[in-house]
Every structure is written in structure tokens, then in C-alpha cells.
Write an enzyme that holds these catalytic residues in place. Structure first.
Site, short mmCIF file in Angstrom:
data_model
loop_
_atom_site.label_atom_id
_atom_site.label_comp_id
_atom_site.label_asym_id
_atom_site.label_seq_id
_atom_site.Cartn_x
_atom_site.Cartn_y
_atom_site.Cartn_z
N LYS A 1 33.62 46.55 42.95
CA LYS A 1 34.24 45.25 43.07
C LYS A 1 33.36 44.73 44.21
O LYS A 1 32.96 45.30 44.98
CB LYS A 1 35.61 45.41 43.37
CG LYS A 1 36.30 44.28 42.91
CD LYS A 1 36.84 44.24 41.55
CE LYS A 1 37.68 43.19 40.79
NZ LYS A 1 37.98 43.14 39.60
N GLY B 1 52.53 33.31 30.47
CA GLY B 1 51.30 32.73 30.42
C GLY B 1 50.74 32.25 29.30
O GLY B 1 51.25 32.37 28.19
N GLY C 1 47.20 31.23 29.58
CA GLY C 1 45.79 31.34 29.89
C GLY C 1 44.78 32.04 29.07
O GLY C 1 45.18 32.22 27.98
N ASN C 2 43.80 32.51 29.62
CA ASN C 2 42.79 33.47 28.79
C ASN C 2 43.28 34.53 28.14
O ASN C 2 43.23 34.57 26.89
CB ASN C 2 41.43 33.65 29.36
CG ASN C 2 40.59 34.45 28.64
OD1 ASN C 2 40.40 35.71 28.82
ND2 ASN C 2 39.80 33.80 27.73
P1 NAD Z 1 44.45 32.28 33.59
O1 NAD Z 1 44.19 31.78 34.93
O2 NAD Z 1 43.57 32.02 32.48
O3 NAD Z 1 45.91 31.87 32.94
C1 NAD Z 1 47.02 32.31 34.00
C2 NAD Z 1 48.23 31.81 33.27
O4 NAD Z 1 49.26 32.31 33.52
C3 NAD Z 1 48.07 30.38 33.18
O5 NAD Z 1 48.70 29.87 31.88
C4 NAD Z 1 49.15 29.94 34.06
O6 NAD Z 1 49.77 28.59 34.14
C5 NAD Z 1 50.18 31.22 33.98
N1 NAD Z 1 50.87 31.53 35.17
C6 NAD Z 1 50.49 31.39 36.58
N2 NAD Z 1 51.71 31.83 37.50
C7 NAD Z 1 52.83 31.72 36.51
C8 NAD Z 1 54.22 32.00 36.44
N3 NAD Z 1 54.75 32.15 37.88
N4 NAD Z 1 54.96 31.95 35.46
C9 NAD Z 1 54.59 31.57 34.24
N5 NAD Z 1 53.14 31.61 33.98
C10 NAD Z 1 52.43 31.53 35.15
O7 NAD Z 1 44.35 34.14 33.88
P2 NAD Z 1 43.83 35.19 33.11
O8 NAD Z 1 42.54 35.24 32.83
O9 NAD Z 1 44.56 34.74 31.59
O10 NAD Z 1 44.49 36.28 33.46
C11 NAD Z 1 45.84 36.66 33.71
C12 NAD Z 1 46.11 37.99 34.13
O11 NAD Z 1 45.29 39.15 33.25
C13 NAD Z 1 45.57 38.17 35.51
O12 NAD Z 1 46.45 39.07 36.07
C14 NAD Z 1 44.27 38.68 35.55
O13 NAD Z 1 43.81 39.47 36.52
C15 NAD Z 1 44.38 39.68 34.32
N6 NAD Z 1 43.16 40.03 33.57
C16 NAD Z 1 42.47 39.12 32.96
C17 NAD Z 1 41.34 39.36 32.22
C18 NAD Z 1 40.40 38.38 31.53
O14 NAD Z 1 39.49 38.79 30.77
N7 NAD Z 1 40.65 37.08 31.60
C19 NAD Z 1 40.91 40.70 32.14
C20 NAD Z 1 41.67 41.85 32.53
C21 NAD Z 1 42.87 41.22 33.35
#
Ligand code: NAD
Length: 424
Positions: free
Chosen positions: A102, A214, A216-217
Site C-alpha cells: 500500500k 451505496g 457507487g462503483n
Molecule cells: P464509490 O465512491 O464509487 O461509491 C460509494 C457510494 O457510497 C456512493 O454512492 C456514495 O454516495 C455512497 N455513500 C457514501 N456514504 C454513504 C452513507 N453514509 N450512506 C449511504 N451511502 C453512502 O466507492 P466504491 O468504489 O463503490 O467503494 C465502496 C466501498 O468498497 C469502499 O469501502 C471501498 O474501499 C470498497 N472497495 C471498492 C473496490 C472497487 O473496486 N471500487 C474494491 C474493493 C473494495
């Protein structure tokens, strides 16, 4: 307790259970290598600013280190150490031949111009390049960093070594060495885990419902995966509203249309409230997603969401919790989930689809031959399904909770690699 103390405490508990030799445990509870360095950056106004950068390589017995680079104002060496250690376990549980790393910079990236960001990325690489590479350590994007930043870093590294080396970093944009399927990877990986869990519990996915935190992605593709790949129904998703500075739940009794919501969500994962209302979505309180009568809960937004305070209100109907986010369940909630016999798919297994596809990206870079989306996702499905069953089998054999089983599988694999290599 800071993040690193927590990572060490989790490790110590499993090491004790495994009766791991003290010397071996001492080796694993600390990173093998740590780098802390200063990065001078010429700012747009002509001044010079010095940033602090980090890279931690926790353990590379199974292959090159792998893990993101975070740009965050509150970055500390202990956060980076903890995340590097968790990457070692994640790569091992997914059985990809990589170790744990990291990196980070103490900076709020929103305070930098585009050209300052580029100079900071190139500066980070100038300090670290000798210790990175497809056979040493392969970074990726993380909090505060983007595919564009990975492309600048790859370019800087390639100039420094004199050879175009796209496989030295992943999460690059398509057309600059990125992989197809990366966008869907984590959410679909969550879906494959749920599918295998349902087979084990003899649940029919077509008759099942899910509620997701959520949009997001990860959560977007968990929503689409649950409906399109499994044939189930998602009744609620939630998101943070950047304008209102609060979260809402968006629900629909006859099922969420993930593809439609994709057309009304911004790049930060905020759903357009008015457009959703117009399309017949009910808008509820932030935590309403957690209390729905559903078969599967998918916390896929952020850490610390299912807590000792709210776990008791989870519906009796819930059979599976799939941890799409990192660390969404707190320690006291975890105990309750275990007591209730809910099958919890731990984060570092459930969301390993992302790192697995990053691994595929560097494999394709090394071959200079690129796969179709279908091929990437098929290989991802194979990897994640095998990983899920390795953990489930361990859980049944040792009569332990899935999270403990995942730790047992990954630590056993890392120890075995160190033994084979004669390190211990
Ligand atoms: P992102 O930023 O694309 O999406 C996050 C989503 O969560 C958004 O829709 C945001 O509005 C929502 N959100 C934030 N705070 C919130 C709350 N209090 N209540 C409800 N919704 C809320 O992030 P992501 O890439 O989807 O990642 C989400 C989680 O998954 C994180 O913990 C990240 O570390 C983990 N993760 C992501 C990946 C990846 O490939 N993207 C891989 C492993 C782990």
C-alpha cells in the site's frame, strides 16, 4: 486502537488459534519493508511544496506486492501498514500470486490543480521506482487517486527505466493498458460470492431479494449483478447526497432498475433525487436500507455501517450479509451476526473481484495481448467461486465463522509460501 493495531490484533487472534510459531508470527505482524520519503513539487504559483509519501511492502512471499496508492489529508504510516497487511490476506484468499502493499501521500488532492497532481504523481514515482515493477511491487488507484494518475505514474516509470512497462501499475484507463471488465469486477465479484452462498444455503436466487448500501462503483454492479446475473430483486439502494449532505434510501417494491439509476447518478455516486421521485422511487431515511425484509444485505458504501446499535434491528429474514465495502461491520455487530447464524461473506473475500481483475490487467500487460470483457469476467467468476468455496470448506471443517475461516485460509497460504522458499 489505530488501524494497524487492529490489523495486528486480528492477525494475533488467528495466529494463536493456528498455534503459529512465535518467530513466524513476528515476521507476519510487521511489514517486510517500509519507505517514507519527501516529494518536492513546484506549485503553479512558483512556490515549492514538499509532500510526504509512503510505500509499505508487507509480504511478497507469494509474488510481487500489490496495493493502491492513497492521496489523503489524514494519511499515516499506520494506516498504510494496516492496508498493506490486509492486501496480503486478500491476495492470498483470492489465490492470486501477489503479496500485500500500500502507498500514500499526505495531501488533500482536491486542493491541487491538474498539473500539480501530475507533478506529484511523477514525483512519487521518482522516489519509489527502484522498488517497483511487475516483478516487485504493482500499485493501483485507491482513495483520492484516479486512472489518469496511474497513467502518469506508468509513463514516469517507463521513462525512468527506459522501457514501456504498463504492467508496473494497474487501474490504468482503457487504451493506456487498462483492462476491460474492471468497472464491473468488484460488484460482480460480490454477486458471484452471493450466488455460491445461496447454493450452499439452498436458496433460489430468483425468489430472493436484496437491499444495498451505496450506489457507487461496487454497489452499482452488485445491483446489476443481483438482478441480471442471479435473477433476484433489489428492493433498495442508498447513497450520500452531496448537496443535502445526508444519505437517503431509494426503494421500489417491484424492484430497482440498476441500469436506469445509472443514467441518473453522478460520478460520486449521488442519485438525482428529483429524477428518482419522478420514476416512482420512494425516498426514505438513510438507514432504511438496513431494516428491509430481504434475504441479502449488501453494505457496499463505507466502513463501520452495521454496528452494535443497529444490528438488532436487522430483519429475521436476512440469511446472507455480503460485505462489498471494506470493514462495514463493527466488532460488536459481528458477534451478533455470528450468533444469529447469518452467513457473512467477509470483505476481503467478498470484494476481491477488484484486485483479481487488477491482477488480470498486469497479466495482459505482460503478454501485450488483451482479453474481451466476457473473458475477463469468466476468469473472474472462476477465481472468486473457487476462493469462496475454499473459505466455506474451511469454515465447515474447523466449525468457525466465515471471517475467521478466510483468515485461516490466507495465513496458511502465506506461511506455506514462506516455508517453500526457505524463509522460515
Ligand atoms: P464509490 O465512491 O464509487 O461509491 C460509494 C457510494 O457510497 C456512493 O454512492 C456514495 O454516495 C455512497 N455513500 C457514501 N456514504 C454513504 C452513507 N453514509 N450512506 C449511504 N451511502 C453512502 O466507492 P466504491 O468504489 O463503490 O467503494 C465502496 C466501498 O468498497 C469502499 O469501502 C471501498 O474501499 C470498497 N472497495 C471498492 C473496490 C472497487 O473496486 N471500487 C474494491 C474493493 C473494495
Amino acid at each position: 486502537m489505530n488501524a494497524f493495531e487492529m490489523a495486528q490484533a486480528q492477525f494475533d487472534a488467528v495466529a494463536a488459534r493456528m498455534k503459529l510459531d512465535k518467530g513466524v508470527a513476528d515476521l507476519l505482524r510487521w511489514p517486510l519493508r517500509e519507505f517514507k520519503f519527501s516529494i518536492p513539487v513546484r506549485m503553479d504559483d512558483g512556490s515549492l511544496r514538499v509532500f510526504t509519501g509512503f510505500r509499505v511492502q508487507h509480504n511478497d512471499s507469494r509474488g510481487p506486492n500489490k496495493g493502491g496508492i492513497r492521496f489523503a489529508a489524514d494519511e499515516t504510516i499506520d494506516t498504510v501498514r494496516a492496508l498493506a497487511m490486509w492486501m496480503t490476506w486478500k491476495c492470498a484468499v483470492a489465490d492470486i500470486p501477489l503479496g500485500g502493499g500500500k502507498g500514500g501521500v499526505i495531501v488533500d488532492p482536491s486542493t491541487l490543480s491538474v498539473s500539480e497532481k501530475e507533478r506529484l504523481c511523477r514525483g512519487w514515482m521518482q522516489q519509489m521506482w527502484k522498488h517497483l515493477g511487475p516483478r516487485q511491487d504493482v500499485p493501483a488507484p485507491d482513495v483520492g487517486t484516479t486512472p489518469q494518475m496511474m497513467a502518469w505514474m506508468m509513463d514516469e516509470y517507463s521513462k525512468l527505466v527506459g522501457v514501456y512497462t504498463p504492467g508496473m501499475i494497474t487501474g490504468k484507463p482503457l487504451g493506456a493498458g487498462g483492462s476491460l471488465g474492471r468497472t464491473e469486477a468488484t460488484g460482480f465479484g460480490v454477486t458471484y460470492c452471493i450466488r455460491e452462498a445461496m447454493k450452499h444455503l439452498k436458496m433460489d436466487p430468483k425468489a430472493c431479494t436484496a437491499s444495498i448500501q451505496g450506489f457507487g462503483n461496487v454497489s452499482q454492479y452488485a445491483t446489476i449483478g443481483f438482478t441480471e446475473l442471479l435473477g433476484g430483486k433489489v428492493v433498495a439502494v442508498s447513497c450520500w447526497d452531496l448537496k443535502d449532505k445526508k444519505a437517503y434510501t431509494y426503494s421500489k417494491k417491484d424492484g430497482i432498475d440498476g441500469r436506469f439509476l445509472l443514467t441518473i447518478v453522478d460520478q460520486y455516486g449521488t442519485i438525482d433525487k428529483e429524477a428518482a421521485k419522478k420514476a416512482g422511487y420512494e425516498i426514505e431515511a438513510a438507514d432504511a436500507w438496513l431494516y428491509k425484509d430481504v434475504d441479502v444485505l449488501i453494505p457496499a458504501a463505507k466502513e463501520g455501517q452495521i454496528t452494535g446499535d443497529n444490528v438488532g434491528k436487522i430483519s429475521k429474514q436476512v440469511k446472507i450479509i455480503a460485505e462489498g465495502a471494506n470493514g462495514p461491520v463493527t466488532i460488536d455487530a459481528d458477534k451478533e451476526i455470528q450468533k444469529r447464524g447469518i452467513l457473512d461473506i467477509p470483505d476481503f473475500l467478498c470484494n476481491a473481484g477488484g484486485v483479481t481483475t487488477s491482477y488480470f490487467e498486469s497479466v495482459q500487460n505482460d503478454m501485450n495481448f488483451y482479453w474481451s470483457t466476457e473473458e475477463v469476467l469468466k476468469r473472474l467468476d472462476d477465481k472468486i467461486s473457487v476462493a469462496f468455496h475454499a473459505v466455506l470448506d474451511m469454515s465447515l471443517k474447523e466449525k468457525v465463522y466465515m471471517r475467521d475461516a478466510a483468515y485461516l485460509v490466507s495465513i496458511e497460504r502465506v506461511v506455506k509460501a514462506m516455508q517453500h522458499r526457505g524463509w522460515i
